[in-house]
Design an enzyme around this catalytic site. Structure first.
Site, PDB file in Angstrom:
ATOM      1  N   ARG A 146       0.812  -1.213   0.000  1.00  0.00           N
ATOM      2  CA  ARG A 146       0.000   0.000   0.000  1.00  0.00           C
ATOM      3  C   ARG A 146       0.850   1.270   0.000  1.00  0.00           C
ATOM      4  NH1 ARG A 146      -5.304  -1.722   2.420  1.00  0.00           N
ATOM      5  NH2 ARG A 146      -5.777   0.453   2.782  1.00  0.00           N
ATOM      6  N   TYR A 149       0.597   4.355  -2.471  1.00  0.00           N
ATOM      7  CA  TYR A 149      -0.480   5.317  -2.216  1.00  0.00           C
ATOM      8  C   TYR A 149      -0.251   6.063  -0.911  1.00  0.00           C
ATOM      9  CZ  TYR A 149      -5.274   7.092  -1.780  1.00  0.00           C
ATOM     10  OH  TYR A 149      -6.380   7.897  -1.654  1.00  0.00           O
ATOM     11  N   ASN A 194     -18.123  -3.205  -3.298  1.00  0.00           N
ATOM     12  CA  ASN A 194     -18.027  -4.672  -3.363  1.00  0.00           C
ATOM     13  C   ASN A 194     -19.272  -5.334  -2.800  1.00  0.00           C
ATOM     14  OD1 ASN A 194     -15.562  -4.975  -4.575  1.00  0.00           O
ATOM     15  ND2 ASN A 194     -14.544  -5.917  -2.831  1.00  0.00           N
TER      16      ASN A 194
END
Length: 325
Positions: A146, A149, A194
């Site tokens: 991650r 980002y 989702n």
């Protein structure tokens, strides 16, 4: 600058989820909007209703390259924000956050524009302090999946404050917490989209770990209102300011709520927790309340209802047209 009247506003990432809603609000306030997007995650569908508006202009451009335009204000929202998208090309993700910030700050400096940075709660990483105030420096893995980002956004904040200190640039930095609503990308891998898409298709709903990790979900209209409130503050208010909903929910509770609201036959299944996935995330919004007079107004079930209606229409349209995306 023409404060109090119509302004020319540049929105990078303007065809994305948040950017398109921001463009809507700015147009409704009578401003001219230049929407810039490279369409990596943004879509024309999000801004199609604005294309015929004489105060709206669309420019396809990647902000890792310099941009030479005129603007009174700049909102820098360009960057993929979901793990699936920002991990697809992590080097490009870091370039978008860092080089993009440099290019937009350089533009703001040249045209003497006020500039807004869409930062993120990811700068706090997997926090040891809960809830997270702006004074907390975070707990971020600099070499994880991650990191492109997380560290990219942290570096962008550094650049914004250095331009402010060194060049007297008027900056506004908002740290965005989990946001949801219409125009979310259906395949972005984020938990709300989702769950809704899986529930509407009566597919198994995937929960990572035991689902006991917590998140705080802010409806998009509330978030955009926070952006505008921050941008209208005086030059002494720079941020960073947390913008998000402080009401906390477990992921398993969210899944159960989505199943109930959709009337789905979906079952909840579990998968191993991804690396560096935060255990808890909730903003301390004291600064937003005290400085901006801002607080979220839309409760989770109301917002989920609007998001579900959007995805029902989206999936129905795609099914009838045979679209894959």
């Amino acid at each position: 600058m023409r404060y109090g009247s119509s302004r020319k506003v540049l929105v990078t990432g303007g065809a994305g989820f948040l950017g398109s809603h921001l463009c809507d609000r700015l147009i409704s306030q009578g401003h001219e909007v230049l929407c810039v997007d490279n369409f990596f995650t943004g879509t024309r569908r999000n801004i199609a209703h604005l294309l015929d508006n004489p105060r709206f202009e669309l420019l396809r451009h990647d902000i890792t390259h310099p941009l030479y335009v005129e603007a009174d204000e700049i909102y820098n929202l360009a960057c993929p924000a979901s793990p699936i998208h920002y991990q697809f090309d992590p080097v490009q993700t870091t370039k978008t956050s860092v080089n993009g910030a440099i290019n937009m700050l350089g533009l703001a400096k040249r045209v003497k524009a006020k500039i807004f940075q869409a930062s993120t709660s990811e700068v706090y990483g997997d926090p040891e302090l809960h809830p997270q105030p702006e004074s907390y420096w975070g707990r971020v893995n600099p070499v994880g999946y991650r990191s492109c980002y997380d560290e990219g956004k942290r570096c962008a904040e550094t650049l914004f404050f250095d331009y402010h200190r060194q060049h007297k640039l008027e900056i506004k930095v908002a740290r965005i917490f989990n946001t949801y609503g219409p125009r979310m990308h259906p395949n972005d891998g984020r938990v709300v989209s989702n769950f809704i898409v899986q529930a509407l298709k009566n597919e198994d709903i995937t929960v990572y770990g035991e689902g006991l990790q917590t998140r705080a979900f802010c409806y998009v209209d509330d978030l955009i209102r926070g952006f505008l409130s921050l941008m209208e503050t005086g030059p002494d208010v720079t941020g960073p300011v947390n913008i998000g909903n402080p009401e906390e929910f477990t992921i398993i509770k969210l899944a159960e709520t989505v199943i109930r609201l959709t009337g789905s036959k979906s079952k909840i299944i579990t998968r191993p927790l991804p690396p560096d996935d935060p255990r808890q995330r909730r903003p301390d919004i004291s600064m937003a309340q005290n400085v901006l007079g801002w607080t979220p107004q839309i409760q989770l079930e109301e917002g989920l209802g609007k998001a579900i209606s959007y995805f029902e229409t989206f999936l129905s349209a795609d099914k009838s047209s045979g679209a894959v995306r």
